[in-house]
Scaffold this active site. Structure first.
Site, mmCIF file in Angstrom:
data_model
loop_
_atom_site.group_PDB
_atom_site.id
_atom_site.type_symbol
_atom_site.label_atom_id
_atom_site.label_comp_id
_atom_site.label_asym_id
_atom_site.label_seq_id
_atom_site.Cartn_x
_atom_site.Cartn_y
_atom_site.Cartn_z
ATOM 1 N N ARG A 117 -0.548 30.258 53.792
ATOM 2 C CA ARG A 117 -0.677 30.330 55.258
ATOM 3 C C ARG A 117 0.217 29.271 55.878
ATOM 4 O O ARG A 117 0.861 28.498 55.186
ATOM 5 C CB ARG A 117 -2.124 30.020 55.633
ATOM 6 C CG ARG A 117 -2.553 28.692 55.014
ATOM 7 C CD ARG A 117 -3.826 28.151 55.562
ATOM 8 N NE ARG A 117 -4.376 27.098 54.743
ATOM 9 C CZ ARG A 117 -4.036 25.820 54.810
ATOM 10 N NH1 ARG A 117 -3.109 25.421 55.653
ATOM 11 N NH2 ARG A 117 -4.598 24.914 54.030
ATOM 12 N N LYS A 173 -7.004 15.404 34.231
ATOM 13 C CA LYS A 173 -6.394 14.088 34.045
ATOM 14 C C LYS A 173 -6.328 13.377 35.387
ATOM 15 O O LYS A 173 -5.934 13.964 36.388
ATOM 16 C CB LYS A 173 -4.989 14.232 33.460
ATOM 17 C CG LYS A 173 -4.366 12.900 33.110
ATOM 18 C CD LYS A 173 -3.095 13.075 32.300
ATOM 19 C CE LYS A 173 -2.519 11.718 31.907
ATOM 20 N NZ LYS A 173 -3.464 10.922 31.082
#
Lengths: 448, 72
Positions: A292, A201
């Site tokens: 990270r 979408k």
């Protein structure tokens, strides 16, 4: 706590990690390619080891060379920074197999979040909203048309599952989808060796808001609030700030709650970031998790007073989270801009030699370059980050505008003119912008 | 009649083969520079005479990537 830390990275982030490691009394080991022999991070570490020729796959992605450097220098832990090997589960596994500490989450978590399709499924299953789409891809026009009907137009056609901006295209109706499908599929085949397309979408007027998370091995999970990273070009961030301006408090609370819920569900550990898009009605959807340290982590540090690299090292060493959720309180506002070696209009990279630099005073500067640095085409174009803090957003904005006036970099093209234009743009000043801001600035009629 | 590198980088993909006809504006090579993929297009129509730089090769700005014989 381990005593010697190897930093498997380069540029500003290697320097940033060295700074905190040193303040904690750790010995630091840098690694470098032949292109970075003279780089500041090499000089600043206690020891530096050459790991290979300039191309990243022969140096900063060269796992055996990095492990050998760790062995040779007696490093007990490896910090991967961001990019390069930071989100490669095989690297984390190899580090652990070598008897060293990987500063990051467990390999299985990296793997699960690195597979964007898998990550969406895991998040959806744990109650975190995801963008409606076709996680398994579509293989024919008929399949695509049926899927798009169910999702609702406009839809985005993507060439790879969660892969970069290449081949992303918006279509507004079935005729356009029918018309574009074959070409997009052929392109996907050419780029990825697989013609499967993914539909998603298209969310109009979307903001990109992400949540900083931290978790330890004792099951404690906290958030360190959100960052707005909507100012992007080519789906890459240019300006980030915290808190997200004009974000409805109830939306913020729901977002933070969802992120913590998701992190718990996957057994997250260490510092990580969950990225969402937020539509104008305040509906939000998970896009991905970065397992990270994030490039833009300084804005969170500036408003919370937390040193996220220190947290990473403590968590990796087995310590509990240094603060409980109630003790993490945001103060003021922080904004970061990324200075890139690139043409400010076309965004094309601009490698070359930096002949002179002038940095602003009184700001937090995270620079990977100095006068004389050769900016090579082998690595990303980030030259430096300029971070400001203020008691209010408008105070921070004033400092940033002044700092950008003082800054100059000669020898390579930079996006400095674009950064100045963003900071002066009314939509940005008012804190009412979405991911279309840079494109809007490039259209002469709406530039201010 | 050449297609040249607009900046230094590494050839990531060569999208044409010798003998192939290309149109003006057609992407013939994708360069990788500073982690960005830079499509390089032919500025005129022609036939591919030679691939001068193969995938994985380093190029400096202005170096020839693909040699084209102009369309008759």
């Amino acid at each position: 706590m381990f005593r010697t830390l190897l930093i498997a990275n380069r540029g500003e982030i290697a320097r940033r990690i060295i700074r905190t490691a040193r303040s904690m009394g750790l010995r630091t080991v840098a690694v470098y390619s032949d292109a970075d022999r003279e780089a500041p991070h090499v000089r600043e570490a206690d020891e530096a080891v050459r790991i290979g020729p300039p191309p990243a796959r022969e140096s900063y992605l060269n796992v055996p060379a990095i492990l050998e450097a760790a062995q040779k220098t007696g490093a007990e832990a490896i910090h991967p920074g961001y990019g390069f090997l930071s989100e490669k589960a095989e690297f984390a596994s190899a580090v652990e197999a070598a008897g060293l500490v990987f500063v990051g989450p467990p390999p299985a978590v990296i793997r699960a979040m690195g597979d964007k399709v898998e990550a969406r499924k895991r998040m959806a299953a744990s109650g975190v909203p995801v963008v409606p789409g076709t996680p398994d891809g579509v293989r024919s026009v008929e399949e695509a048309l049926a899927a798009a009907e169910a999702i609702g137009y406009p839809v985005l056609i993507k060439a790879g599952a969660g892969g970069g901006g290449i081949g992303m295209e918006r279509v507004d109706d079935p005729a356009a989808l029918r018309e574009r499908f074959e070409a997009a599929s052929a392109r996907a085949e050419r780029f990825f060796g697989d013609g499967t397309l993914f539909l998603e979408k298209w969310v109009g007027g979307a903001r990109h808001v992400e949540v900083q998370l931290a978790a330890d091995r004792f099951g404690n999970v906290v958030h360190l609030f959100e960052r707005d990273c909507s100012v992007q070009r080519r789906h890459q961030k240019v300006v980030e700030e915290a808190p997200a301006p004009n974000l409805d408090p109830s939306v913020r609370a729901a977002l933070l709650r969802a992120a913590v819920l998701g992190a718990r569900a996957i057994g997250y550990r260490n510092v990580g970031t969950m990225e969402f898009i937020v539509d104008p009605a305040g509906r939000f959807y998970f896009i991905e998790m970065n397992t990270r340290l994030q490039v833009e982590h300084p804005v969170t540090e500036m408003i919370t007073g937390v040193d996220l690299v220190e947290w990473q090292l403590r968590i990796a060493a087995g310590e509990p989270l240094p603060r409980a959720q109630e003790a993490i309180v945001p103060h003021g506002a922080a904004i970061e801009v990324r200075l890139y070696a690139e043409d400010p209009v076309t965004f094309l990279p601009s490698p070359g030699a930096v002949t002179s630099v002038r940095w602003p005073e009184g700001v937090r500067l995270e620079a990977g370059i100095e006068a004389g640095t050769k900016v090579t085409p082998f690595y990303d174009p980030l030259l430096a980050k300029i971070v400001v803090h203020g008691a209010t957003r408008s105070e921070a904005l004033g400092r940033l505008a002044a700092a950008l006036t003082e800054t100059s970099v000669e020898g390579v093209k930079t996006n400095l003119p674009l950064l100045r234009a963003i900071v002066a743009a009314r939509a940005f000043v008012e804190g009412r912008y979405d991911t279309g801001l840079i494109e809007a600035l490039k259209r002469p009629a709406s530039s201010e | 009649m050449d297609v040249r590198a607009p900046m230094s980088g590494t050839v990531w993909k060569v999208l044409v083969r010798p003998g192939e006809r290309v149109e003006t504006g057609q992407e013939v090579v994708i360069l990788e520079s500073m982690k960005m993929e830079i499509p390089v297009a032919a500025e005129f129509a022609g036939t591919v005479e030679a691939i001068v730089k193969g995938e994985g090769e380093y190029v400096d700005e202005g170096e020839v990537l693909v040699r084209l014989a102009p369309a008759p």
